[in-house]
Design a protein around this motif. Sequence first.
Motif, PDB file in Angstrom:
ATOM      1  N   ASN A 489       0.797  -1.220   0.000  1.00 51.58           N
ATOM      2  CA  ASN A 489       0.000   0.000   0.000  1.00 51.58           C
ATOM      3  C   ASN A 489       0.829   1.269   0.000  1.00 51.58           C
ATOM      4  O   ASN A 489       0.308   2.354  -0.245  1.00 51.58           O
ATOM      5  N   VAL A 491       3.748   4.162  -0.961  1.00 50.73           N
ATOM      6  CA  VAL A 491       4.188   4.766  -2.221  1.00 50.73           C
ATOM      7  C   VAL A 491       5.156   5.882  -1.893  1.00 50.73           C
ATOM      8  O   VAL A 491       5.006   6.585  -0.894  1.00 50.73           O
ATOM      9  N   ASP A 509      -2.230   4.553  -0.405  1.00 55.00           N
ATOM     10  CA  ASP A 509      -2.889   5.444  -1.384  1.00 55.00           C
ATOM     11  C   ASP A 509      -3.956   6.312  -0.725  1.00 55.00           C
ATOM     12  O   ASP A 509      -4.209   7.437  -1.170  1.00 55.00           O
ATOM     13  N   THR A 512      -2.263   9.241   0.649  1.00 51.62           N
ATOM     14  CA  THR A 512      -1.881  10.107  -0.470  1.00 51.62           C
ATOM     15  C   THR A 512      -3.067  10.945  -0.939  1.00 51.62           C
ATOM     16  O   THR A 512      -2.934  12.143  -1.214  1.00 51.62           O
TER      17      THR A 512
END
Length: 647
Positions: A489, A491, A509, A512
């Motif tokens: 998950n 990034v 995400d 994010t």
Amino acid sequence: MAYTRGDGEYFIYNTQGEVISPGIPVEDIPPNTQYVSPNPAEKSNTQKEPSEAASYTAYPNNGPNFSSHHRGWSGSTTSTHISSGKPFLPSSSSDSIRKHLPLGTGGSWVPEIIAVIVSLGALGSIMGVLAKFNGHALPEWPYYITLNAIIAALAAVTTATINISLQNSMSQLKWIRFKEARTRLSQIEAFDEASRGTWGALKLLFTLRGGLLGSFGATVSIIVLLLGPFAQQIATYQTREVESLDGASITRALNYTGALPGNTSSTGFVPILPLKSAVYNGLFAENGRPASALAFECQSGNCTWHPYDTLAVCAQCVDLSPFIQEFCAAGEDAGDCGWQVPQGAKLKDRTEVFSMTSQIPTARGDQPHSSILRLIFMGTEAFDGQPGEIKPWARQCQLSACLQTLKTNISNGVLTEDIVASKTNNTVLDNSDLNDGRDHNVYIISEDGIPYELGIEAMLSMRGWFSSLFANGSASRSDAAYNRTITDNSVVVNLTVGISSGETFFDSDIVTAFYWNYYEYSNGLDRLVNDMATSMTVAFRSFIGAVPVSGRAIYMESYVHVRWGFAVVPIVVVFGAALFLLATMYQSERSTTQIWKSSALAMLFHGLDGGAKNHFGHASSLREQKEQARVTKVQLEESDDGTLLRM
């Protein structure tokens, strides 16, 4: 054949006394001509001659003279007439025909009266049709006949019948004029031209030859040209919004029970796929239209609904910045401290620039019964701060099952919904034992007493799935963060958004998405949470328990708008023509003028007397005759021999 030789012209007759060839010049008569008397006795004797091939009788101008019954006649001048089947009387001139015409053989006003009645009926029909359809939608008639076509046809009928009355009234006016007083002969032509068209009416009006009544008739004859255009201008076509109760429908949720058993969830239930899709759509679509997936019917493309209630998911966000406290982990220097809020969220140090903390209600009932999820966001750089400026902030957002009152509109096919009011169930309920015999479903009662239900299985499925989907996470900018193990998950991006920039490590995400919205948009966190709540509401309203709500379809309709001011001209023309006819009829009756109107025969049979004709003898061209007519005055009089224009 027998001839009479003499001076001047000759009149030739057959044996019955009928004129065969009048006006034979003297030089055309052969010599040794036999003179035959026109006397009937002599004529009968002539008829007895068997050797005679054809019997003719001729009189020269110097033949027998007869006294004239009309003033102005010269005894040395005789007019020539052809008589049909009548014995020729040498003393007769043009009066010989008029003697046999009764003085009372005038016309009738019946055609003009009928024409005026028809024009009034046509005008009334125009007004009636316009009054009937004023404010109504355009009529749909067979063969694509339009309202304009009906008005144009009725206006044409009105114009045609009015012209009949105007022309004949104007023609009769010249006879009245010459009957009442001695008038210049040229005015016959002026009145005649005025009765035939607009140009003549203009000439009569501006030369003031027609008198008061003639000028009035000429004015009406000119204005009649405007009848058709003004009749067309009375009706206009405008557009308006028209509401229809058909063709507009949308759904609302009375309950939602969508859930599936799942061992992967901490609660034992997982959401159905449409709800998961709705959550992802709210989080990542970022199209500003979270309700776009909602099915609706709006045939016109523009619809509206009265406010209605539906089971929904409500989002509420509050600012926690005033409650931020500095937080230092045990054994760390003050320079490495972070921040925290009493609700349990924290930023561990300055390198942790953003964090998301989720709080899922437990089965024991530590939050209101209708609560689904609570999220706390914190950051070091404020949206309205400067790049690199440390300005800690905190904000809490909560998702809850609720009852929403919505006002829905569709404009050009685009759905928009406004929340008029919302209501939640803030009771606290222990759900640790679902088999204790109690009803654990979430109920919200509307103002009119209708219960809206969220099934406990559906509630637990969302709480269980959200505990993993919205797992706590953060965004960091440090060398240690970059070296962390990348999970499925997490990034790492070099992100520049708002005032925040630099290579940043995100745990998921979801983190994010919230980070991006916070720094990219004003009230970005609230916006994203509201989008997710709206998208989940769409999933509720698309489930089995949804019921349709009828609305009103709005159509743009063309309708008839009557401008009655333009009806003044047709009304003035028709009633003006009727008044002109009545005045002409009255004048004819008062002056005892024969109703000859535009009859050409009346002009031929009752023309100028002999004196008037001799007056024009020297005028050899039409121009000279017109010049002479301008200075010659005549009057229509009756005598024993008929009616004549006398000088």
